[in-house]
Design a protein around this motif. Structure first.
Motif, PDB file in Angstrom:
ATOM      1  N   HIS A  26       0.830  -1.189   0.000  1.00 56.16           N
ATOM      2  CA  HIS A  26       0.000   0.000   0.000  1.00 56.16           C
ATOM      3  C   HIS A  26       0.877   1.256   0.000  1.00 56.16           C
ATOM      4  O   HIS A  26       0.669   2.174  -0.798  1.00 56.16           O
ATOM      5  CB  HIS A  26      -0.907  -0.014   1.236  1.00 56.16           C
ATOM      6  CG  HIS A  26      -1.827   1.152   1.306  1.00 56.16           C
ATOM      7  ND1 HIS A  26      -3.070   1.131   0.722  1.00 56.16           N
ATOM      8  CD2 HIS A  26      -1.682   2.369   1.866  1.00 56.16           C
ATOM      9  CE1 HIS A  26      -3.649   2.298   0.925  1.00 56.16           C
ATOM     10  NE2 HIS A  26      -2.840   3.067   1.625  1.00 56.16           N
ATOM     11  N   SER A  84      -8.687   0.042  -0.036  1.00 55.06           N
ATOM     12  CA  SER A  84      -8.045   1.172   0.619  1.00 55.06           C
ATOM     13  C   SER A  84      -7.580   2.230  -0.370  1.00 55.06           C
ATOM     14  O   SER A  84      -7.260   3.344   0.007  1.00 55.06           O
ATOM     15  CB  SER A  84      -6.860   0.686   1.447  1.00 55.06           C
ATOM     16  OG  SER A  84      -5.838   0.277   0.577  1.00 55.06           O
ATOM     17  N   LEU A  85      -7.532   1.869  -1.653  1.00 56.21           N
ATOM     18  CA  LEU A  85      -7.113   2.870  -2.648  1.00 56.21           C
ATOM     19  C   LEU A  85      -8.254   3.849  -2.950  1.00 56.21           C
ATOM     20  O   LEU A  85      -8.033   4.900  -3.542  1.00 56.21           O
ATOM     21  CB  LEU A  85      -6.678   2.198  -3.946  1.00 56.21           C
ATOM     22  CG  LEU A  85      -5.449   1.307  -3.846  1.00 56.21           C
ATOM     23  CD1 LEU A  85      -5.204   0.614  -5.172  1.00 56.21           C
ATOM     24  CD2 LEU A  85      -4.231   2.105  -3.457  1.00 56.21           C
ATOM     25  N   THR A  86      -9.462   3.476  -2.562  1.00 55.44           N
ATOM     26  CA  THR A  86     -10.700   4.254  -2.794  1.00 55.44           C
ATOM     27  C   THR A  86     -10.711   4.946  -4.162  1.00 55.44           C
ATOM     28  O   THR A  86     -10.711   4.277  -5.167  1.00 55.44           O
ATOM     29  CB  THR A  86     -10.940   5.275  -1.670  1.00 55.44           C
ATOM     30  OG1 THR A  86      -9.812   6.105  -1.581  1.00 55.44           O
ATOM     31  CG2 THR A  86     -11.197   4.591  -0.365  1.00 55.44           C
ATOM     32  N   ASN A  87     -10.709   6.269  -4.175  1.00 54.64           N
ATOM     33  CA  ASN A  87     -10.972   6.911  -5.475  1.00 54.64           C
ATOM     34  C   ASN A  87      -9.704   7.356  -6.174  1.00 54.64           C
ATOM     35  O   ASN A  87      -9.713   8.295  -6.941  1.00 54.64           O
ATOM     36  CB  ASN A  87     -11.932   8.092  -5.299  1.00 54.64           C
ATOM     37  CG  ASN A  87     -11.278   9.214  -4.553  1.00 54.64           C
ATOM     38  OD1 ASN A  87     -10.278   8.996  -3.877  1.00 54.64           O
ATOM     39  ND2 ASN A  87     -11.815  10.412  -4.670  1.00 54.64           N
ATOM     40  N   LYS A 224     -16.346   7.152  -2.254  1.00 54.53           N
ATOM     41  CA  LYS A 224     -16.290   6.988  -3.714  1.00 54.53           C
ATOM     42  C   LYS A 224     -15.139   6.070  -4.056  1.00 54.53           C
ATOM     43  O   LYS A 224     -14.058   6.180  -3.497  1.00 54.53           O
ATOM     44  CB  LYS A 224     -16.072   8.346  -4.373  1.00 54.53           C
ATOM     45  CG  LYS A 224     -17.330   9.131  -4.588  1.00 54.53           C
ATOM     46  CD  LYS A 224     -17.006  10.321  -5.455  1.00 54.53           C
ATOM     47  CE  LYS A 224     -18.201  11.244  -5.571  1.00 54.53           C
ATOM     48  NZ  LYS A 224     -17.833  12.474  -6.260  1.00 54.53           N
TER      49      LYS A 224
ATOM     50  N   CYS C  23      -6.646   4.765   6.059  1.00 53.04           N
ATOM     51  CA  CYS C  23      -6.594   5.225   4.681  1.00 53.04           C
ATOM     52  C   CYS C  23      -7.786   6.073   4.306  1.00 53.04           C
ATOM     53  O   CYS C  23      -7.740   6.846   3.365  1.00 53.04           O
ATOM     54  CB  CYS C  23      -6.538   4.034   3.735  1.00 53.04           C
ATOM     55  SG  CYS C  23      -5.260   2.899   4.194  1.00 53.04           S
ATOM     56  N   PRO C  27      -8.335  10.069   1.322  1.00 52.58           N
ATOM     57  CA  PRO C  27      -9.169  10.282   0.156  1.00 52.58           C
ATOM     58  C   PRO C  27     -10.328  11.240   0.418  1.00 52.58           C
ATOM     59  O   PRO C  27     -10.703  11.991  -0.464  1.00 52.58           O
ATOM     60  CB  PRO C  27      -9.685   8.895  -0.177  1.00 52.58           C
ATOM     61  CG  PRO C  27      -8.766   7.978   0.515  1.00 52.58           C
ATOM     62  CD  PRO C  27      -8.287   8.696   1.721  1.00 52.58           C
ATOM     63  N   GLU C  30      -9.498  14.461  -0.331  1.00 54.69           N
ATOM     64  CA  GLU C  30      -9.237  14.712  -1.743  1.00 54.69           C
ATOM     65  C   GLU C  30     -10.505  14.847  -2.562  1.00 54.69           C
ATOM     66  O   GLU C  30     -10.467  15.294  -3.701  1.00 54.69           O
ATOM     67  CB  GLU C  30      -8.413  13.555  -2.325  1.00 54.69           C
ATOM     68  CG  GLU C  30      -6.925  13.753  -2.117  1.00 54.69           C
ATOM     69  CD  GLU C  30      -6.161  12.534  -2.574  1.00 54.69           C
ATOM     70  OE1 GLU C  30      -6.625  11.860  -3.507  1.00 54.69           O
ATOM     71  OE2 GLU C  30      -5.107  12.253  -1.989  1.00 54.69           O
ATOM     72  N   THR C  31     -11.634  14.402  -2.014  1.00 53.31           N
ATOM     73  CA  THR C  31     -12.857  14.437  -2.815  1.00 53.31           C
ATOM     74  C   THR C  31     -13.176  15.885  -3.178  1.00 53.31           C
ATOM     75  O   THR C  31     -12.972  16.796  -2.385  1.00 53.31           O
ATOM     76  CB  THR C  31     -14.046  13.836  -2.047  1.00 53.31           C
ATOM     77  OG1 THR C  31     -14.028  14.378  -0.742  1.00 53.31           O
ATOM     78  CG2 THR C  31     -13.980  12.347  -1.989  1.00 53.31           C
TER      79      THR C  31
END
Lengths: 405, 321, 419
Positions: A26, A84-87, A224, C23, C27, C30-31
């Motif tokens: 990761h 865990s990488l999501t968007n 997302k 994690c 993100p 970042e959205t």
């Protein structure tokens, strides 16, 4: 050393180890250029150091002994990484590429690693898989799954055809045949306007499963997800399957005969190994794996073009196998991941990319020809024996004999 | 008829350039039992060193001072020395460490070395040559060498301002001269004979007191000279040299060597010519055939490997346990 | 052994949960929605000089070109021009936000280009991208931009099918297509100069293929048949067999549809073999590299180049001067002005959007806008193709590129081969 190796043999260690590996993957994926490269170098150095003290070997033994724990926790983490990488589109894309290259490398390994037959045309096999999907979907309007199946079959058949000369030739001649096949394949694709020629085929439909698009943005529980994430999960599923098959083959009689051919073809023949059959098998199954990888690749890019399956791609795949370690499935996956990420992080220095490949190959071959995680000494209790004790005992025997000598 | 004759000339010239690199493969294979796959790249390196030597010597005013013939000889000597040195480096780093391992290893390492040579040429050629030229000459503006990654225009060194026919004749003549010299070397000198002896039976050669180490060094020097001349003739013929041309040139040369029989130096001549003829005439007589010339050339090679792996005039080898 | 296994299982679950928690934070930040709200609140207080400006602080533009690889010269020059335009805009102070760029090197390779496009669309501040010199790469990245709803303005890829009703309105193009480029060349060579025996040579790339079909169509429209069509591989160095064929067919004009590397070799070898025919080619050959072959060999090569003669307009002259003054290693290529023009179009569209800068508003601003740049006035038709079509001919005279209309070939002091 012995006691330490035994200490490793607990479920805790396995889970912790899995977790560390997942966290590292990761971090390497997410981190910025310099940090990521630094991490990769550190990982390689640590692995080499661990290997020096036999800890990698002990860990492998522990994994074999604690198979269920390892698999259950491993699967959880493997699913957790993509989620865990999501968007993050870009990282998802790289991770998917790495997984796909891993599958192709596992295929290449049947020839290069197990049987010691050079194959300079793995990219051509990948191209066959990719073009099958592209042609089936865009020209005959079938589902990409049909294309994938067809791609695997055709790539397998192609492997059979390329394998035929190997029955008569070997060594340099074989390498020239496969090299010629690779170059001829690329040029043929360039020159066939019916399948797009130099333009390639674009707009290939994505895979879908039970009406569920596998390449689409999903929002689950308010988070997302990048469109690559479901696709990455699919590719990981295929990678697990491929690794399983590869390990099964390795531990089977066939895998043993392939190794025997690599050691000494004539001796293997004398011992009753059906050399032509085994060699063809290595080419066919390798072809099927590469075909699968190619058909997954086209699902990621929606585009099949001749430039993506040329000689330098083949060289890259070979480089991955050598870097990771020939004839060791885990090593190959490590090699594929490292090289994919390196070349992606070195994107701004593309002028040096080929040079880096060349140098990695030269240095690895001289310094450590067996790769980062070398081929392991075969353990004839590991697979057939269900009880963990047996493997531990075998390890002891190996250790005693080595210290005795 | 006019077309046929011009194609014939092209084919012979292509064959000549393929022959030289094919002989390089044969020599190395004979002595080491190893295919040195970076032969093509070494030859391209030879071509580049001639351009580099030309640029530097020209800006130093050396070339203008001597007759053209001598100037070419000077540059060829420099290129031959550099190529021989590169050959020895290749031997040290990508062949010697793998003497005991499987055939796959030296093959891969020489291919990788070829990639390294190619990339280094592309990256550093222009800056290095230009800066040396700038040091040598007092003029601020040295002869501009096009960026290493672009094709390099080869100065018309042979035949000066003469016609192309003259140049073609010289290329053929030089190839013939080299073949004759090689024949004499292999058959009349001690080192040449020991090269043959090692090629035929290494153990026996060792027993009869052949100095293997020295012979290997000699082989790489001879091979380096051959490849330098090959690269020079190739780039003179094509009027241009590309840093990435080595892989294709090398695999064509290897193909020629295989068609002729890998252990047979004279088979390489026939193999090279055959390949040149197949390529040129495919391109010439089949409408739209240019795009298929490489495919057909490789097809011929595959057919040879499958049906006559010992080559045109090679002997069948039976593997003994 | 049973208990530890269960503990391990639970532990795994916990670790997965921990990883999620660790994690998930990044993100979310970042959205696009979250920072937008934050930005508006801080902006109102932090930036007093632009009263009423409520847009983002940073706007990012994506740019793709082959900076390394076989088409590096053209791609790197375009990158320079694009970056120069953005730097000028940032320095001018006309924009109340910082304009950043993501420069992607696609290496003329489709899969490298796709990965790069993913990198662009992954950045939430990107509102628009411009790119591509290679049609094949553009073909591969277009779905990425369409799926992620980021508008893409193509500055250099000329294949006809890139702009289409399917791709509209996300994909627009400010460069002419292969057809628009070949038409004036065909008109000049076939109609005005009266050549009729044309031999077509090209390379097997997307570019070459597009040109050959466009030029063949021009021939067919004039009831002419090419004397032959030959395609070479990229990286070809030996054209002797083709030249024998050209001589054999007695062609008086050789059309080259590929790029400069092979084009200059072909011209050189044609000169050497004494082929008495006009060498005409397409914009990919308009490059200083073509002149690196000897002046004598390059003489009389006729190349069509899109756009207008830069020296003829004030803006064009300024661009060339600025570019020269910046001291870039790569000289201005055939498409370098187009990359600059594309940057100007994007900047003008940004201005139109005011403070409401999103990919959607940018898309509409581009497709509906009218832009005046260094080439003239650009508008886009119903497929997103530019309506500004201009091209002029160049000829090599004494080792220099000269505009055909100003050359000695027009005055009659020199004559093309094959007449």
């Amino acid at each position: 050393m012995k006691s330490f190796a035994k200490k490793l043999n607990t479920p805790w260690v396995i889970v912790l180890c899995n977790f560390v590996i997942a966290a590292l993957v990761h971090a390497i994926l997410i981190a910025e250029f310099a940090v990521s490269l630094g991490l990769m170098v550190a990982v390689v150095i640590v692995m080499l150091a661990l290997d020096r003290y036999g800890i990698i070997h002990a860990l492998f033994e522990a994994y074999t002994a604690q198979k269920k724990t390892a698999i259950i926790s491993g699967i959880f983490l493997v699913i957790a990484i993509p989620i865990s990488l999501t968007n993050n589109n870009y990282i998802g894309h790289i991770a998917t590429m790495a997984v796909i290259y891993s599958i192709a490398c596992l295929g290449l390994n049947f020839q290069m690693g197990s049987t010691d037959m050079t194959n300079f045309a793995p990219a051509a096999f990948m191209g066959i898989g990719a073009y099958s999907v592209a042609i089936c979907t865009t020209m005959f309007n079938t589902s990409p799954w049909v294309g994938m199946l067809l791609g695997m079959v055709v790539a397998g058949a192609f492997g059979f055809i390329i394998g035929l000369p190997t029955l008569k030739t070997k060594g340099y001649y074989l390498s020239l045949v496969t090299m010629a096949v690779q170059i001829a394949f690329t040029q043929l694709i360039y020159n066939l306007p019916a399948i797009g020629g130099a333009n390639g085929i674009s707009g290939v439909p994505k895979y879908a499963l039970f009406g569920l698009d596998l390449y689409k943005k999903y929002t689950i529980a308010g988070i997302k997800f990048a469109p690559q994430i479901p696709y990455l999960l699919l590719c990981i599923a295929f990678l697990i399957l491929a690794t399983f098959v590869a390990m099964r083959v390795y531990h089977s009689r066939t895998g043993l005969s392939l190794n025997a051919i690599a050691q000494d073809e004539i001796a293997a023949n004398c011992l009753g190994v059906h050399v032509p059959r085994q060699k063809l098998f290595a080419f066919v199954i390798g072809g099927v794996f590469c075909g699968l990888a190619g058909s997954l690749f086209v699902g990621l890019d929606s585009y099949a073009g001749p430039g993506s399956y040329n000689f330098s791609k083949s060289l890259m795949l070979i480089c991955m196998v050598i870097l990771g370690g020939m004839d060791n499935s885990i090593g190959i996956i490590v090699g594929a991941f490292l090289l994919t990420i390196i070349s992606e992080k070195l994107r701004d220095f593309a002028d040096f990319q080929q040079l880096v490949y060349g140098l990695i190959l030269v240095i690895m071959l001289i310094v450590r020809p067996n790769g980062i995680i070398p081929k392991r000494v075969r353990n004839y209790c590991g697979v057939s024996c269900r009880r963990p004790m047996c493997a531990a005992k075998a390890a002891d025997v190996v250790e005693e004999s080595s210290t005795g000598a | 008829m006019e077309m046929f004759s011009s194609l014939l000339v092209s084919a012979i010239l292509m064959g000549c350039t393929y022959t030289l690199v094919a002989i390089g493969y044969c020599l190395f294979f004979g002595v080491l039992d190893v295919v040195v796959f970076c032969c093509g790249d070494i030859a391209i390196f030879g071509g580049f060193s001639i351009i580099g030597a030309y640029t530097i010597l020209y800006s130093a005013g050396v070339l203008q001072a001597v007759p053209a013939f001598v100037a070419v000889l000077i540059m060829l000597t420099i290129a031959a020395i550099l190529c021989a040195a590169l050959g020895l480096i290749a031997y040290q780093f990508s062949i010697k460490p793998f003497e005991k391992s499987s055939t796959l290893m030296p093959l891969l390492s020489t291919i990788a070395l070829g990639v390294v040579i190619k990339e280094v040429l592309g990256l550093v050629f222009q800056p290095v040559v230009n800066s040396i030229a700038a040091v040598v000459t007092s003029v601020d503006d040295p002869l501009s060498v096009v960026g290493g990654r672009n094709p390099q225009a080869m100065p018309n060194l042979i035949a000066g301002s003469g016609s192309t026919d003259e140049r073609n004749l010289i290329i053929i003549a030089v190839t013939l001269a080299i073949l004759i010299a090689l024949f004499l070397f292999l058959n009349k000198t001690k080192i040449g004979l020991s090269m043959q002896a090692i090629s035929q039976n290494k153990e026996l050669a060792l027993m009869t007191g052949v100095n293997v180490k020295r012979t290997i060094t000699a082989t790489f020097i001879i091979g380096g000279i051959l490849l330098a001349v090959g690269g020079f003739l190739l780039s003179s013929y094509q009027t241009i040299i590309r840093f990435d041309g080595g892989a294709m040139y090398g695999s064509k040369g290897f193909s020629a060597a295989v068609v002729g029989g890998l252990k047979n130096t004279w088979g390489a001549v026939i193999g090279g010519m055959l390949l040149g003829f197949v390529e040129v005439f495919t391109a010439g007589y089949i409408p739209g055939g240019t795009q298929y010339q490489n495919i057909i050339a490789f097809l011929v090679v595959i057919l040879f490997i499958v049906f006559r792996p010992e080559g045109i005039i090679g002997e069948k080898s039976i593997e003994k346990v | 052994m049973k208990t530890p296994r269960w503990i391990a299982f639970i532990m795994t679950l916990m670790m997965v949960a921990a990883m999620f928690a660790g994690c998930a934070k990044q993100p979310v930040a970042e959205t696009p929605t979250a920072p937008a709200v934050e930005a508006t609140t801080t902006e109102a207080t932090a930036v007093p000089e632009e009263v009423g400006y409520t847009g983002p602080e940073v706007v990012t533009l994506g740019f793709l070109s082959p900076i390394t690889g076989p088409n590096a010269a053209e791609g790197a020059a375009a990158r320079n021009a694009f970056q120069m335009a953005i730097d000028q805009a940032n320095a001018s102070g006309e924009f109340p936000y910082e304009i950043k760029t993501i420069i992607i090197d696609d290496q003329s390779d489709a899969s490298v280009g796709v990965a790069g496009a993913q990198k662009i669309v992954a950045d939430s501040t990107v509102v628009v991208a411009t790119g591509h010199w290679n049609s094949g790469v553009a073909e591969a990245t277009i779905p990425v931009f369409k799926d992620n709803e980021i508008p893409l303005l193509i500055w250099g890829a000329i294949r006809q099918s890139l702009t289409s009703p399917d791709n509209y309105p996300w994909i627009t193009r400010s460069a002419p297509t292969a057809v628009q480029e070949n038409e004036p060349l065909a008109k000049a060579v076939l109609d005005d100069m009266g050549y009729s025996k044309v031999f077509i040579v090209s390379d097997v790339t997307s570019y070459g293929e597009g040109n050959v079909s466009a030029f063949s169509a021009e021939l067919t429209a004039r009831n002419l048949v090419p004397m032959g069509i030959e395609n070479v591989q990229e990286g070809a160095v030996d054209f002797r067999a083709i030249i024998s064929k050209i001589k054999d067919t007695g062609a008086d004009c050789v059309y080259w549809g590929g790029v400069v590397t092979e084009g200059s070799i072909l011209k050189q070898q044609m000169h050497e073999e004494g082929v008495e025919a006009l060498f005409c080619g397409i914009s990919g050959n308009y490059s200083a590299d073509f002149l690196k072959i000897s002046a004598e060999a390059a003489e009389g090569a006729l190349i069509v180049k899109p756009g207008v003669v830069l020296a003829s307009t004030e803006a064009g002259t300024k661009f060339v001067d600025d570019y020269t003054a910046a001291g870039f290693a790569e000289p201005v290529g055939a498409y370098t002005p187009y990359a600059y023009e594309a940057a100007l179009i994007l900047l003008a569209a940004l201005k139109t959007c005011g403070s409401d800068i999103t990919p959607e508003t940018m898309r509409d601003a581009i497709k509906d806008g009218t832009f005046t740049g260094i080439m003239g006035t650009t508008t886009f038709n119903e497929f997103g193709q530019t309506t500004l079509v201009a091209a002029y001919l160049n000829v090599v005279q004494d080792g220099q590129w000269v505009v055909y209309d100003n050359s000695e070939y027009v005055t009659g002091a020199r004559a093309f081969a094959g007449k």
